[in-house]
Structure formats: structure tokens, C-alpha cells
Design a protein around this motif. Structure first.
Motif, PDB file in Angstrom:
ATOM      1  N   PHE A  16       0.740  -1.220  -0.150  1.00  0.00           N
ATOM      2  CA  PHE A  16       0.072   0.005  -0.021  1.00  0.00           C
ATOM      3  C   PHE A  16       0.859   1.383   0.106  1.00  0.00           C
ATOM      4  O   PHE A  16       0.669   2.271  -0.617  1.00  0.00           O
ATOM      5  CB  PHE A  16      -0.816  -0.026   1.125  1.00  0.00           C
ATOM      6  N   ARG A  17       2.079   1.302   1.009  1.00  0.00           N
ATOM      7  CA  ARG A  17       2.828   2.346   0.920  1.00  0.00           C
ATOM      8  C   ARG A  17       3.656   2.646  -0.458  1.00  0.00           C
ATOM      9  O   ARG A  17       3.772   3.692  -0.872  1.00  0.00           O
ATOM     10  CB  ARG A  17       3.757   2.072   2.032  1.00  0.00           C
ATOM     11  N   ALA A  18       3.883   1.465  -1.221  1.00  0.00           N
ATOM     12  CA  ALA A  18       4.643   1.641  -2.397  1.00  0.00           C
ATOM     13  C   ALA A  18       4.000   2.162  -3.498  1.00  0.00           C
ATOM     14  O   ALA A  18       4.199   3.048  -4.241  1.00  0.00           O
ATOM     15  CB  ALA A  18       5.178   0.042  -2.901  1.00  0.00           C
ATOM     16  N   VAL A  19       2.548   1.620  -3.570  1.00  0.00           N
ATOM     17  CA  VAL A  19       1.489   2.320  -4.574  1.00  0.00           C
ATOM     18  C   VAL A  19       1.616   3.775  -4.190  1.00  0.00           C
ATOM     19  O   VAL A  19       1.520   4.775  -5.071  1.00  0.00           O
ATOM     20  CB  VAL A  19       0.404   1.725  -4.436  1.00  0.00           C
ATOM     21  N   ARG A  20       1.314   4.177  -2.912  1.00  0.00           N
ATOM     22  CA  ARG A  20       0.931   5.661  -2.427  1.00  0.00           C
ATOM     23  C   ARG A  20       2.281   6.549  -2.841  1.00  0.00           C
ATOM     24  O   ARG A  20       2.322   7.635  -3.317  1.00  0.00           O
ATOM     25  CB  ARG A  20       0.908   5.476  -0.885  1.00  0.00           C
ATOM     26  N   GLN A  21       3.357   5.882  -2.752  1.00  0.00           N
ATOM     27  CA  GLN A  21       4.806   6.733  -2.948  1.00  0.00           C
ATOM     28  C   GLN A  21       4.832   6.798  -4.599  1.00  0.00           C
ATOM     29  O   GLN A  21       5.295   7.821  -5.145  1.00  0.00           O
ATOM     30  CB  GLN A  21       6.014   5.831  -2.325  1.00  0.00           C
ATOM     31  N   LYS A  22       4.624   5.600  -5.257  1.00  0.00           N
ATOM     32  CA  LYS A  22       4.546   5.762  -6.949  1.00  0.00           C
ATOM     33  C   LYS A  22       3.528   6.782  -7.278  1.00  0.00           C
ATOM     34  O   LYS A  22       4.034   7.540  -8.183  1.00  0.00           O
ATOM     35  CB  LYS A  22       4.260   4.506  -7.331  1.00  0.00           C
ATOM     36  N   LEU A  23       2.515   6.976  -6.818  1.00  0.00           N
ATOM     37  CA  LEU A  23       1.487   7.979  -7.417  1.00  0.00           C
ATOM     38  C   LEU A  23       1.937   9.505  -6.975  1.00  0.00           C
ATOM     39  O   LEU A  23       1.333  10.345  -7.558  1.00  0.00           O
ATOM     40  CB  LEU A  23       0.095   7.593  -6.690  1.00  0.00           C
ATOM     41  N   GLY A  24       2.607   9.531  -5.723  1.00  0.00           N
ATOM     42  CA  GLY A  24       2.901  10.810  -5.470  1.00  0.00           C
ATOM     43  C   GLY A  24       1.732  11.660  -4.554  1.00  0.00           C
ATOM     44  O   GLY A  24       0.894  11.217  -4.264  1.00  0.00           O
ATOM     45  N   GLN A  25       1.756  13.029  -4.420  1.00  0.00           N
ATOM     46  CA  GLN A  25       0.980  13.778  -3.833  1.00  0.00           C
ATOM     47  C   GLN A  25      -0.068  13.842  -4.912  1.00  0.00           C
ATOM     48  O   GLN A  25      -0.076  14.097  -5.898  1.00  0.00           O
ATOM     49  CB  GLN A  25       1.530  15.093  -3.262  1.00  0.00           C
ATOM     50  N   GLY A  26      -1.281  13.968  -4.390  1.00  0.00           N
ATOM     51  CA  GLY A  26      -2.449  14.186  -5.023  1.00  0.00           C
ATOM     52  C   GLY A  26      -3.684  13.874  -4.514  1.00  0.00           C
ATOM     53  O   GLY A  26      -3.693  13.471  -3.292  1.00  0.00           O
ATOM     54  N   ARG A  28      -6.417  11.752  -3.677  1.00  0.00           N
ATOM     55  CA  ARG A  28      -6.977  10.254  -3.843  1.00  0.00           C
ATOM     56  C   ARG A  28      -7.302   9.871  -2.481  1.00  0.00           C
ATOM     57  O   ARG A  28      -7.203  10.343  -1.539  1.00  0.00           O
ATOM     58  CB  ARG A  28      -5.595   9.338  -4.344  1.00  0.00           C
ATOM     59  N   GLY A  29      -7.899   8.731  -2.509  1.00  0.00           N
ATOM     60  CA  GLY A  29      -8.448   8.185  -1.320  1.00  0.00           C
ATOM     61  C   GLY A  29      -8.161   6.747  -1.455  1.00  0.00           C
ATOM     62  O   GLY A  29      -7.775   6.223  -2.247  1.00  0.00           O
ATOM     63  N   GLY A  30      -8.371   5.901  -0.077  1.00  0.00           N
ATOM     64  CA  GLY A  30      -8.425   4.465  -0.037  1.00  0.00           C
ATOM     65  C   GLY A  30      -6.910   4.014   0.221  1.00  0.00           C
ATOM     66  O   GLY A  30      -6.181   4.753   0.464  1.00  0.00           O
ATOM     67  N   PRO A  31      -6.616   2.869   0.252  1.00  0.00           N
ATOM     68  CA  PRO A  31      -7.845   1.941  -0.152  1.00  0.00           C
ATOM     69  C   PRO A  31      -9.018   1.657   0.951  1.00  0.00           C
ATOM     70  O   PRO A  31      -8.730   2.066   2.079  1.00  0.00           O
ATOM     71  CB  PRO A  31      -7.229   0.529  -0.165  1.00  0.00           C
ATOM     72  N   PHE A  32     -10.204   1.418   0.513  1.00  0.00           N
ATOM     73  CA  PHE A  32     -11.138   1.243   1.573  1.00  0.00           C
ATOM     74  C   PHE A  32     -11.246  -0.375   1.802  1.00  0.00           C
ATOM     75  O   PHE A  32     -11.307  -1.239   1.119  1.00  0.00           O
ATOM     76  CB  PHE A  32     -12.595   1.672   1.134  1.00  0.00           C
ATOM     77  N   LEU A  33     -10.761  -0.539   3.278  1.00  0.00           N
ATOM     78  CA  LEU A  33     -10.739  -1.876   3.622  1.00  0.00           C
ATOM     79  C   LEU A  33     -11.871  -2.450   4.202  1.00  0.00           C
ATOM     80  O   LEU A  33     -12.513  -1.899   5.002  1.00  0.00           O
ATOM     81  CB  LEU A  33      -9.373  -2.011   4.470  1.00  0.00           C
ATOM     82  N   LEU A  34     -12.368  -3.556   4.011  1.00  0.00           N
ATOM     83  CA  LEU A  34     -13.542  -4.288   4.671  1.00  0.00           C
ATOM     84  C   LEU A  34     -13.011  -4.580   6.278  1.00  0.00           C
ATOM     85  O   LEU A  34     -12.040  -4.733   6.461  1.00  0.00           O
ATOM     86  CB  LEU A  34     -13.771  -5.561   4.101  1.00  0.00           C
ATOM     87  N   ALA A  35     -14.125  -4.308   6.957  1.00  0.00           N
ATOM     88  CA  ALA A  35     -13.811  -4.546   8.460  1.00  0.00           C
ATOM     89  C   ALA A  35     -15.700  -4.883   8.959  1.00  0.00           C
ATOM     90  O   ALA A  35     -16.170  -4.252   9.592  1.00  0.00           O
ATOM     91  CB  ALA A  35     -13.833  -3.206   9.086  1.00  0.00           C
ATOM     92  N   PRO A  36     -16.027  -5.959   8.494  1.00  0.00           N
ATOM     93  CA  PRO A  36     -17.314  -6.410   8.815  1.00  0.00           C
ATOM     94  C   PRO A  36     -17.494  -6.744  10.401  1.00  0.00           C
ATOM     95  O   PRO A  36     -16.305  -7.189  11.074  1.00  0.00           O
ATOM     96  CB  PRO A  36     -17.342  -7.788   7.970  1.00  0.00           C
ATOM     97  N   HIS A  37     -18.693  -6.639  10.813  1.00  0.00           N
ATOM     98  CA  HIS A  37     -19.180  -6.892  12.120  1.00  0.00           C
ATOM     99  C   HIS A  37     -19.022  -8.388  12.541  1.00  0.00           C
ATOM    100  O   HIS A  37     -18.908  -9.175  11.507  1.00  0.00           O
ATOM    101  CB  HIS A  37     -20.483  -6.458  12.333  1.00  0.00           C
ATOM    102  N   GLU A  38     -18.533  -8.488  13.816  1.00  0.00           N
ATOM    103  CA  GLU A  38     -18.458  -9.936  14.167  1.00  0.00           C
ATOM    104  C   GLU A  38     -19.543 -10.842  13.793  1.00  0.00           C
ATOM    105  O   GLU A  38     -19.315 -12.266  13.404  1.00  0.00           O
ATOM    106  CB  GLU A  38     -18.101 -10.181  15.463  1.00  0.00           C
TER     107      GLU A  38
END
Length: 56
Positions: A16-26, A28-38
């Protein structure tokens, strides 16, 4: 399930960090990660709806 997802996301954090660094500043949002209820996994018919969020 949440613990398994957290472990998976933590293992992928360098990617995730590598993709963010590759895209640079700008704007953008996400990634939106799932966190379902138990209780999600124990539902008779678990439902997951995936869509695209736009502008908040």
C-alpha cells in the motif's frame, strides 16, 4: 474474520505504501478496507454490496 483481515492488511502494508509513494502527492483516497461486524460470518445469508464512493 476481522483478525484475519487485519493480519492480511498488515502484511500488505508495504505494498500500500509503495503504491502511494509511486503515485506521489495528489487527490486520492483509499484503499477502503473491509471491516465486517463479528456477526457477519454467522448470518444465514451474508450480503456484501460493493460500490464506488465519490466525493466523500
Amino acid at each position: 474474520m476481522r483478525t484475519q483481515l487485519l493480519d492480511l492488511y498488515t502484511a500488505q502494508l508495504p505494498s500500500f505504501r509503495a503504491v502511494r509513494q509511486k503515485l506521489g502527492q495528489g487527490k486520492r483516497g483509499g484503499p477502503f478496507l473491509l471491516a465486517p461486524h463479528e456477526a457477519y460470518a454467522s448470518q444465514p445469508r451474508p450480503l456484501l454490496i460493493v460500490g464506488q464512493e465519490t466525493n466523500g
